[in-house]
Design an enzyme around this catalytic site. Structure first.
Site, short mmCIF file in Angstrom:
data_model
loop_
_atom_site.label_atom_id
_atom_site.label_comp_id
_atom_site.label_asym_id
_atom_site.label_seq_id
_atom_site.Cartn_x
_atom_site.Cartn_y
_atom_site.Cartn_z
N ASP A 1 4.19 -0.48 -7.03
CA ASP A 1 2.93 -0.80 -7.70
C ASP A 1 1.79 -0.04 -7.04
OD1 ASP A 1 1.37 -2.43 -9.58
OD2 ASP A 1 0.57 -3.41 -7.79
N ARG B 1 0.85 -1.19 0.00
CA ARG B 1 0.00 0.00 0.00
C ARG B 1 0.89 1.24 0.00
NH1 ARG B 1 -3.43 -2.67 -1.62
NH2 ARG B 1 -5.51 -3.13 -0.80
#
Ligand code: NAI
Length: 332
Positions: free
Chosen positions: A258, A234
């Site tokens: 990501d 996250r």
């Protein structure tokens, strides 16, 4: 059962329609995020189905409850974007897909590490331009390197196994140690030790109020000069500006992400041709040693099939007044 889906893309429709074989579910698909700006428009549904960047805060939950919505179904594993306390107070069930394909995320993590290290993305473009030079493409062997893993749950464990397969030394930190991983050769050490010894550091713990900006100026200063950081968990785990400074000072030799703290305004959208107002991501994209994918790690055929299947199973069971049979699916 009537479900309103938020933050949907064409592929969500495909996979959820494929799983609705008995026609038990009635779908409404919306591209927009769920949040305070749109919640008043929700009408005549039993459940809302949300994803990683929908903002399901107390205000949203209150309105949903007033409108007769009974369930918030997350079609993802992480749930940092839902106020679970508020859901409990308003009697709203919250379910998620605790594990749909840990391997999908772990494999993408390794794909990012290999791409960044061996500069595959640059080589691909070069060769297409008939530039066959190797200058600037130098990487390092993963074999024998120390990989630090923070969070060895389902995804972290799958990533540890992949790293062990590459011949890496794996040092991990988690609140709970995994015996199977220890037997496979993973060493659990205190967090500071993971920072100090890792050549590559990969984050796989959930985002909680306690670990927001886990990677910050102080933790970066503990790390080895020339460490590579990967975050497929996250965005909020990382203080992005501290990372920018660490890239500038060369403490970080590479960054692969990501996920990004401000991703909700960017990811899953085609913004080519528009002006990006987020200067932080623009700064990150300006580094030659930063690789960004747009929350893609989960995105495999197997994972999307499982997400649709488990989400609908959760909803069907909750609709019958049962507890979801997948353990850890029910959050509130
Ligand atoms: P999990 O619940 O199986 O494992 C999480 C592990 O982190 C647990 O072992 C837990 O004890 C540990 N942990 C919790 N707080 C910690 C801390 N402060 N320090 C160290 N360890 C800590 O979860 P799973 O399935 O492995 O997923 C991990 C995270 O990956 C999710 O919470 C989500 O944020 C992210 N994710 C990202 C995806 C993507 O497409 N990029 C897709 C799916 C999940």
């Amino acid at each position: 059962m009537r479900i309103a889906f938020f933050s949907t893309q064409p592929y969500d429709r495909v996979f959820f329609e494929r799983e609705n074989t008995a026609g038990y579910f009635n779908y409404q698909f919306y591209e927009t995020h769920l949040g305070p700006h749109i919640v008043q428009a929700v009408e005549n549904v039993d459940a809302v189905c949300v994803f990683v960047n929908d903002r399901v805060n107390e205000n949203v939950i209150q309105v949903l409850a007033e409108k007769g919505v009974k369930v918030i179904a997350l079609r993802c594993a992480g749930f940092n974007n839902v106020d679970l306390e508020a859901a409990k107070r308003y009697g709203m069930a919250v379910c998620r897909v605790p594990a749909y394909s840990p391997e999908a995320v772990a494999e993408h993590t390794m794909a990012m590490l290999l791409t960044l290290n061996r500069k595959i993305h640059k080589a691909y473009n070069r060769v297409r331009e008939q530039n066959f030079s190797l200058n600037g493409l130098l990487g390092f062997n993963l074999y024998g390197r120390t990989v630090g893993v923070i969070g060895t749950g389902k995804i972290g464990k799958a990533f540890c196994r992949i790293a062990l397969g590459f011949g890496c030394r794996v040092m991990a930190f988690d609140l709970h140690e995994d015996e199977e991983l220890k037997q496979a050769g993973v060493s659990y050490v205190p967090l500071e030790q993971v920072y100090k010894v890792s050549d590559i550091l990969s984050l796989h713990c959930p985002l909680t109020p306690e670990n927001r900006h886990l990677i910050n100026k102080e933790s970066l200063e503990m790390m080895k000069e020339g460490v590579t950081l990967i975050n497929t968990s996250r965005g909020g785990l990382v203080d992005t500006w501290a990372v920018v400074e660490a890239l500038k000072s060369r403490r970080l030799a590479g960054l692969a992400i990501d996920v990004y703290e401000q991703e909700e305004k960017l990811f899953f959208k085609d913004l080519s041709g528009t002006i990006i107002e987020d200067d932080t991501i623009q700064r990150l994209m300006s580094f030659p040693n930063v690789l960004i994918t747009a929350h893609q790690a989960f995105f495999t055929e197997e994972a999307l099939t499982q997400i649709a299947r488990i989400t609908l199973q959760n909803l069907q069971e909750l609709g019958r007044g049962e507890r979801p049979s997948i353990s850890q699916a029910l959050l509130a």
